[in-house]
Design a protein around this motif. Structure first.
Motif, PDB file in Angstrom:
ATOM      1  N   LEU A  86       1.036  -1.147  -0.087  1.00 41.49           N
ATOM      2  CA  LEU A  86       0.034   0.062   0.134  1.00 41.49           C
ATOM      3  C   LEU A  86       0.808   1.364   0.041  1.00 41.49           C
ATOM      4  O   LEU A  86       0.364   2.403  -0.600  1.00 41.49           O
ATOM      5  N   ARG A  87       2.030   1.195   0.718  1.00 41.40           N
ATOM      6  CA  ARG A  87       2.829   2.396   0.762  1.00 41.40           C
ATOM      7  C   ARG A  87       3.656   2.427  -0.772  1.00 41.40           C
ATOM      8  O   ARG A  87       3.597   3.796  -1.101  1.00 41.40           O
ATOM      9  N   GLU A  88       3.884   1.477  -1.305  1.00 39.33           N
ATOM     10  CA  GLU A  88       4.473   1.725  -2.852  1.00 39.33           C
ATOM     11  C   GLU A  88       3.438   2.377  -3.588  1.00 39.33           C
ATOM     12  O   GLU A  88       3.571   2.921  -4.310  1.00 39.33           O
ATOM     13  N   TRP A  89       2.195   1.841  -3.427  1.00 42.03           N
ATOM     14  CA  TRP A  89       1.061   2.205  -4.510  1.00 42.03           C
ATOM     15  C   TRP A  89       0.977   3.738  -4.064  1.00 42.03           C
ATOM     16  O   TRP A  89       0.586   4.351  -4.898  1.00 42.03           O
ATOM     17  N   ARG A  90       0.934   4.216  -2.915  1.00 45.28           N
ATOM     18  CA  ARG A  90       0.564   5.595  -2.483  1.00 45.28           C
ATOM     19  C   ARG A  90       1.697   6.532  -3.235  1.00 45.28           C
ATOM     20  O   ARG A  90       1.446   7.489  -3.711  1.00 45.28           O
ATOM     21  N   ILE A  91       3.055   5.907  -2.928  1.00 49.05           N
ATOM     22  CA  ILE A  91       4.164   6.500  -3.766  1.00 49.05           C
ATOM     23  C   ILE A  91       3.916   6.779  -5.226  1.00 49.05           C
ATOM     24  O   ILE A  91       4.145   7.884  -5.796  1.00 49.05           O
ATOM     25  N   GLU A  92       3.565   5.708  -5.849  1.00 47.71           N
ATOM     26  CA  GLU A  92       3.210   5.649  -7.309  1.00 47.71           C
ATOM     27  C   GLU A  92       2.043   6.685  -7.488  1.00 47.71           C
ATOM     28  O   GLU A  92       2.263   7.381  -8.506  1.00 47.71           O
ATOM     29  N   MET A  93       0.889   6.734  -6.679  1.00 43.92           N
ATOM     30  CA  MET A  93       0.073   7.782  -7.100  1.00 43.92           C
ATOM     31  C   MET A  93       0.325   9.134  -6.804  1.00 43.92           C
ATOM     32  O   MET A  93      -0.013   9.947  -7.460  1.00 43.92           O
ATOM     33  N   GLU A  94       1.170   9.396  -5.998  1.00 41.54           N
ATOM     34  CA  GLU A  94       1.641  10.652  -5.495  1.00 41.54           C
ATOM     35  C   GLU A  94       2.521  11.137  -6.733  1.00 41.54           C
ATOM     36  O   GLU A  94       2.305  12.336  -7.160  1.00 41.54           O
TER      37      GLU A  94
END
Length: 105
Positions: A86-94
């Protein structure tokens, strides 16, 4: 007072503040559910009997073998794997959205 009224008067128990792992009846499988996210730590027929695997469809993890043979440690590992995904997905979304909330070009 009728039986029906007595049952209606009982208050429903409050849901636990912190989600807890629940054991699936009759199987070596544990589930952690919160919101629409569900993490399962379970045995899988393609792995040795002492190997725990995890599944979390929300982050596209299927039958990932875990390091520990101890279920409590395996549950912590599964939770950490989902948190990292989830942290990696958040970084990608940002990165995709840029700093102003609009899609980056």
């Amino acid at each position: 007072m009728s039986v029906r009224k007595k049952k209606a008067a009982r208050a429903e128990p409050a849901p636990p503040a912190v989600p807890a792992w629940t054991k699936e009846h009759g199987r070596d499988a544990y589930h952690l559910r919160f919101g629409t996210l569900e993490i399962a730590v379970h045995r899988h027929m393609y792995y040795a009997k002492d190997v725990w695997v995890m599944t979390c469809d929300a982050v596209r993890i299927r039958a990932l073998p875990l390091e520990s043979a101890d279920v409590a440690v395996a549950q912590q590992e599964a939770f950490a794997n989902v948190a990292n995904a989830l942290r990696e997905w958040r970084i990608e979304m940002e990165r995709f959205m840029g700093t102003n909330g609009e899609a980056a070009s």
